[in-house]
Design a protein around this motif. Structure first.
Motif, PDB file in Angstrom:
ATOM      1  N   GLY A 228      -7.728  -6.971  -8.564  1.00 26.36           N
ATOM      2  CA  GLY A 228      -8.153  -8.279  -9.032  1.00 26.36           C
ATOM      3  C   GLY A 228      -7.941  -9.389  -8.030  1.00 26.36           C
ATOM      4  N   GLY A 229      -7.971  -9.062  -6.745  1.00 28.51           N
ATOM      5  CA  GLY A 229      -7.813 -10.059  -5.697  1.00 28.51           C
ATOM      6  C   GLY A 229      -6.381 -10.338  -5.305  1.00 28.51           C
ATOM      7  N   ASN A 230      -5.423  -9.609  -5.850  1.00 26.55           N
ATOM      8  CA  ASN A 230      -4.012  -9.850  -5.591  1.00 26.55           C
ATOM      9  C   ASN A 230      -3.457  -9.064  -4.402  1.00 26.55           C
ATOM     10  OD1 ASN A 230      -1.481 -11.070  -6.539  1.00 26.55           O
ATOM     11  ND2 ASN A 230      -0.866  -8.970  -6.896  1.00 26.55           N
ATOM     12  N   THR A 231      -4.158  -8.042  -3.959  1.00 27.41           N
ATOM     13  CA  THR A 231      -3.627  -7.140  -2.930  1.00 27.41           C
ATOM     14  C   THR A 231      -4.689  -6.868  -1.872  1.00 27.41           C
ATOM     15  OG1 THR A 231      -2.244  -6.079  -4.606  1.00 27.41           O
ATOM     16  CG2 THR A 231      -2.618  -4.843  -2.564  1.00 27.41           C
ATOM     17  N   GLU A 232      -4.262  -6.870  -0.612  1.00 24.91           N
ATOM     18  CA  GLU A 232      -5.140  -6.478   0.488  1.00 24.91           C
ATOM     19  C   GLU A 232      -4.757  -5.046   0.865  1.00 24.91           C
ATOM     20  OE1 GLU A 232      -8.189  -7.541   3.351  1.00 24.91           O
ATOM     21  OE2 GLU A 232      -7.495  -8.469   1.506  1.00 24.91           O
ATOM     22  N   ARG A 233      -5.722  -4.140   0.780  1.00 20.88           N
ATOM     23  CA  ARG A 233      -5.478  -2.736   1.102  1.00 20.88           C
ATOM     24  C   ARG A 233      -5.950  -2.454   2.526  1.00 20.88           C
ATOM     25  NH1 ARG A 233      -6.690   2.717  -2.258  1.00 20.88           N
ATOM     26  NH2 ARG A 233      -6.582   4.168  -0.506  1.00 20.88           N
TER      27      ARG A 233
END
Length: 169
Positions: free
Chosen positions: A38-43
Motif C-alpha cells: 500500500g505504498g509503505n514499503t520499497e522492495r
C-alpha cells in the motif's frame, strides 16, 4: 609457508568489481525496486542468486563475528563447492571481504580484498574462494543464507605465502 608477507590492496566493494565472485547485496537505485504494501514499503527485488546446488536447500542462520585487528594476516581460504553463501550485516559495521576465483586453490597473488560498508552484503558464488568472516568494528552479527544438504560443502586451504591487510594509507 614462507616468512614473506605480501601486502594486499583493499578496494571499495562495488557490484562491478565483485561480479567475478558473486553479488553485492545492497539497496541502490540501479537495482530493480518498486513500492509494495500500500505504498509503505520499497522492495529491492532479487538482489542475489542464492544457489543451494543439486539436492540442497537454502537455510538462514546468524553468524556472530568477533572483530579482527589490523594489520591482519591472511593465511588460509575456504570455499563451498556445492552452493552459494550470502552474508548480510545486521550490526551496521564495516567488514573486509577477501576472495579469489573459483577453481584451483588460490595463491596470495589471486586474492582481492574489498572493504564492505555496514549496509552492503555479499553473496559468494558457488566454489569461490573466500576468507572466513572479517568484522572490523566490534562484535558483528550477519544474516547468512547458505546450503544444507548431503555432501561435504566446505574446503579449506592454507596459502603457500601469507598476505597482510592494512588500512589507513
Amino acid at each position: 609457508m614462507s616468512e614473506t608477507l605480501i601486502r594486499l590492496t583493499v578496494e571499495p566493494l562495488t557490484a562491478e568489481a565483485f561480479a567475478p565472485f558473486g553479488d553485492v547485496i545492497a539497496t541502490a537505485d540501479a537495482q530493480r525496486h518498486f513500492t509494495i504494501n500500500g505504498g509503505n514499503t520499497e522492495r529491492y527485488h532479487d538482489l542475489a542468486r542464492i544457489d543451494p546446488g543439486p539436492d540442497g536447500r537454502a537455510i538462514v542462520s546468524i553468524f556472530r563475528g568477533q572483530p579482527r585487528r589490523l594489520p591482519f594476516t591472511v593465511e588460509m581460504m575456504e570455499r563451498h563447492p556445492l552452493g552459494s553463501q550470502a552474508f548480510v550485516p545486521l550490526s551496521g559495521g564495516a567488514y573486509l571481504v577477501v576472495v579469489a576465483p573459483a577453481g584451483n586453490p588460490p595463491g596470495v597473488e589471486d586474492l582481492r580484498v574489498f572493504l564492505a560498508r555496514g549496509d552492503q552484503g555479499v553473496n559468494y558464488a558457488c566454489g569461490v574462494w573466500h576468507h572466513p568472516l572479517l568484522a572490523l568494528d566490534g562484535v558483528s552479527d550477519f544474516l547468512v543464507i547458505d546450503r544444507a544438504g548431503e555432501g561435504p560443502n566446505c574446503d579449506e586451504v592454507r596459502l603457500d605465502e601469507a598476505g597482510v591487510i592494512e588500512l589507513g594509507d
